[in-house]
Motif scaffolding. Structure first.
Motif, PDB file in Angstrom:
ATOM      1  N   ASN A 112       0.850  -1.184   0.000  1.00  0.00           N
ATOM      2  CA  ASN A 112       0.000   0.000   0.000  1.00  0.00           C
ATOM      3  C   ASN A 112       0.892   1.242   0.000  1.00  0.00           C
ATOM      4  O   ASN A 112       2.121   1.133   0.095  1.00  0.00           O
ATOM      5  CB  ASN A 112      -0.947   0.007   1.210  1.00  0.00           C
ATOM      6  CG  ASN A 112      -0.205  -0.223   2.519  1.00  0.00           C
ATOM      7  OD1 ASN A 112       0.793   0.453   2.798  1.00  0.00           O
ATOM      8  ND2 ASN A 112      -0.671  -1.192   3.312  1.00  0.00           N
ATOM      9  N   LYS A 113       0.268   2.400  -0.096  1.00  0.00           N
ATOM     10  CA  LYS A 113       1.044   3.629  -0.185  1.00  0.00           C
ATOM     11  C   LYS A 113       1.884   3.867   1.066  1.00  0.00           C
ATOM     12  O   LYS A 113       3.020   4.341   0.988  1.00  0.00           O
ATOM     13  CB  LYS A 113       0.102   4.816  -0.419  1.00  0.00           C
ATOM     14  CG  LYS A 113       0.828   6.093  -0.811  1.00  0.00           C
ATOM     15  CD  LYS A 113      -0.136   7.164  -1.268  1.00  0.00           C
ATOM     16  CE  LYS A 113       0.622   8.418  -1.695  1.00  0.00           C
ATOM     17  NZ  LYS A 113      -0.309   9.476  -2.164  1.00  0.00           N
ATOM     18  N   GLN A 126       2.055  -4.439  -8.077  1.00  0.00           N
ATOM     19  CA  GLN A 126       1.201  -3.473  -7.389  1.00  0.00           C
ATOM     20  C   GLN A 126       2.053  -2.386  -6.750  1.00  0.00           C
ATOM     21  O   GLN A 126       1.740  -1.192  -6.828  1.00  0.00           O
ATOM     22  CB  GLN A 126       0.363  -4.178  -6.313  1.00  0.00           C
ATOM     23  CG  GLN A 126      -0.804  -4.985  -6.854  1.00  0.00           C
ATOM     24  CD  GLN A 126      -1.534  -5.736  -5.748  1.00  0.00           C
ATOM     25  OE1 GLN A 126      -0.981  -5.966  -4.663  1.00  0.00           O
ATOM     26  NE2 GLN A 126      -2.775  -6.113  -6.006  1.00  0.00           N
ATOM     27  N   ASN A 163       3.422  -0.076  -9.422  1.00  0.00           N
ATOM     28  CA  ASN A 163       2.354   0.802  -9.935  1.00  0.00           C
ATOM     29  C   ASN A 163       2.092   1.958  -8.971  1.00  0.00           C
ATOM     30  O   ASN A 163       1.902   3.102  -9.405  1.00  0.00           O
ATOM     31  CB  ASN A 163       1.074   0.005 -10.168  1.00  0.00           C
ATOM     32  CG  ASN A 163       1.179  -0.904 -11.381  1.00  0.00           C
ATOM     33  OD1 ASN A 163       1.990  -0.673 -12.282  1.00  0.00           O
ATOM     34  ND2 ASN A 163       0.367  -1.946 -11.406  1.00  0.00           N
ATOM     35  N   ILE A 164       2.064   1.674  -7.670  1.00  0.00           N
ATOM     36  CA  ILE A 164       1.860   2.733  -6.689  1.00  0.00           C
ATOM     37  C   ILE A 164       3.004   3.746  -6.768  1.00  0.00           C
ATOM     38  O   ILE A 164       2.780   4.968  -6.718  1.00  0.00           O
ATOM     39  CB  ILE A 164       1.767   2.137  -5.262  1.00  0.00           C
ATOM     40  CG1 ILE A 164       0.490   1.310  -5.114  1.00  0.00           C
ATOM     41  CG2 ILE A 164       1.806   3.257  -4.204  1.00  0.00           C
ATOM     42  CD1 ILE A 164       0.410   0.534  -3.802  1.00  0.00           C
ATOM     43  N   GLU A 215       2.638   5.870 -10.004  1.00  0.00           N
ATOM     44  CA  GLU A 215       1.504   6.792  -9.916  1.00  0.00           C
ATOM     45  C   GLU A 215       1.774   7.940  -8.929  1.00  0.00           C
ATOM     46  O   GLU A 215       1.311   9.065  -9.138  1.00  0.00           O
ATOM     47  CB  GLU A 215       0.250   6.028  -9.483  1.00  0.00           C
ATOM     48  CG  GLU A 215      -0.287   5.081 -10.542  1.00  0.00           C
ATOM     49  CD  GLU A 215      -1.358   4.153 -10.003  1.00  0.00           C
ATOM     50  OE1 GLU A 215      -1.724   4.300  -8.800  1.00  0.00           O
ATOM     51  OE2 GLU A 215      -1.840   3.294 -10.754  1.00  0.00           O
ATOM     52  N   THR A 216       2.545   7.645  -7.893  1.00  0.00           N
ATOM     53  CA  THR A 216       2.782   8.650  -6.843  1.00  0.00           C
ATOM     54  C   THR A 216       3.978   9.546  -7.145  1.00  0.00           C
ATOM     55  O   THR A 216       3.935  10.764  -6.876  1.00  0.00           O
ATOM     56  CB  THR A 216       3.023   7.941  -5.495  1.00  0.00           C
ATOM     57  OG1 THR A 216       1.949   7.064  -5.207  1.00  0.00           O
ATOM     58  CG2 THR A 216       3.129   8.963  -4.366  1.00  0.00           C
TER      59      THR A 216
END
Length: 211
Positions: free
Chosen positions: A164-165, A200, A203-204, A207-208
């Motif tokens: 997760n982020k 995943q 990708n985070i 994107e961030t």
């Protein structure tokens, strides 16, 4: 056998038990002399059967470069990667101690008087993204920046670490020191794996931080 004969090997960056056999072919006498040389400090043990001459090590002015070469030699095949290379590119906020490498062999660590040399296992399909560079007098296999980051993420997210982020932020990586092209390369490495979790995470990150 006289210790002075070790000088015949002073042009070698690393010596092995087989190299020393050039000086003494009798196995018992060779074992005795190796123990003697170690006790006297004439040779430095890197791992079982692998050594450097103390004189050669002390004369080398680029000791960090020498350690990188040693790291390549202690476990083959391998290339420098993960935290060690990331720190050289200013990607980490904390200091790194020891040299980290990737290998297709089993995970292992060698600790000796020259430092700590850690090797992390990955599949042969992912043993790429590195280049052999001439560093001082040495030829050393070194990961590209994006591959060093990928290997770092691979070791953390291939298992059951939450993706997760928050988990990404806790890595404390200076993402601003990567270019858009390097982020694209990171994603390309990710597509070579079947790990949903790792992709995943990538990708985070893209994107961030890659916008």
């Amino acid at each position: 056998m006289k210790t002075v004969q070790l000088n015949k090997l002073s042009n070698l960056f690393i010596i092995t038990k087989e190299t020393l056999r050039q000086l003494e072919d009798d196995n018992d006498r060779l074992d005795f002399n190796v123990k003697y040389w170690l006790k006297k400090g004439n040779i430095i043990s890197l791992k079982k059967g692998v050594y450097v001459l103390k004189e050669t090590w002390e004369k080398e002015t680029n000791k960090d470069d020498y350690r990188q070469y040693i790291a390549n030699q202690l476990c083959q095949p391998s290339y420098l990667s993960c935290e060690y290379i990331m720190s050289k590119y200013g990607l980490l906020t904390e200091a790194v101690y020891g040299i980290t490498s990737m290998t297709t062999k089993t995970t292992k660590t060698f600790i000796n008087s020259l430092g700590s040399f850690s090797y992390y296992s990955l599949s042969s399909a992912l043993f790429l993204g590195y280049e052999v560079k001439k560093i001082s007098s040495f030829s050393v296999a070194v990961a590209k920046k994006s591959k060093a980051v990928f290997d770092f993420l691979y070791l953390r997210f291939i298992k059951q670490t939450p993706v997760n982020k928050k988990a990404i932020e806790e890595l404390r990586i200076n993402w601003e020191n990567m270019t858009k092209e390097e982020f694209r390369e990171l994603a390309q490495y990710g597509r070579k794996t079947k790990s949903v979790r790792l992709n995943q995470a990538i990708n985070i990150i893209r994107e961030t931080y890659a916008s």
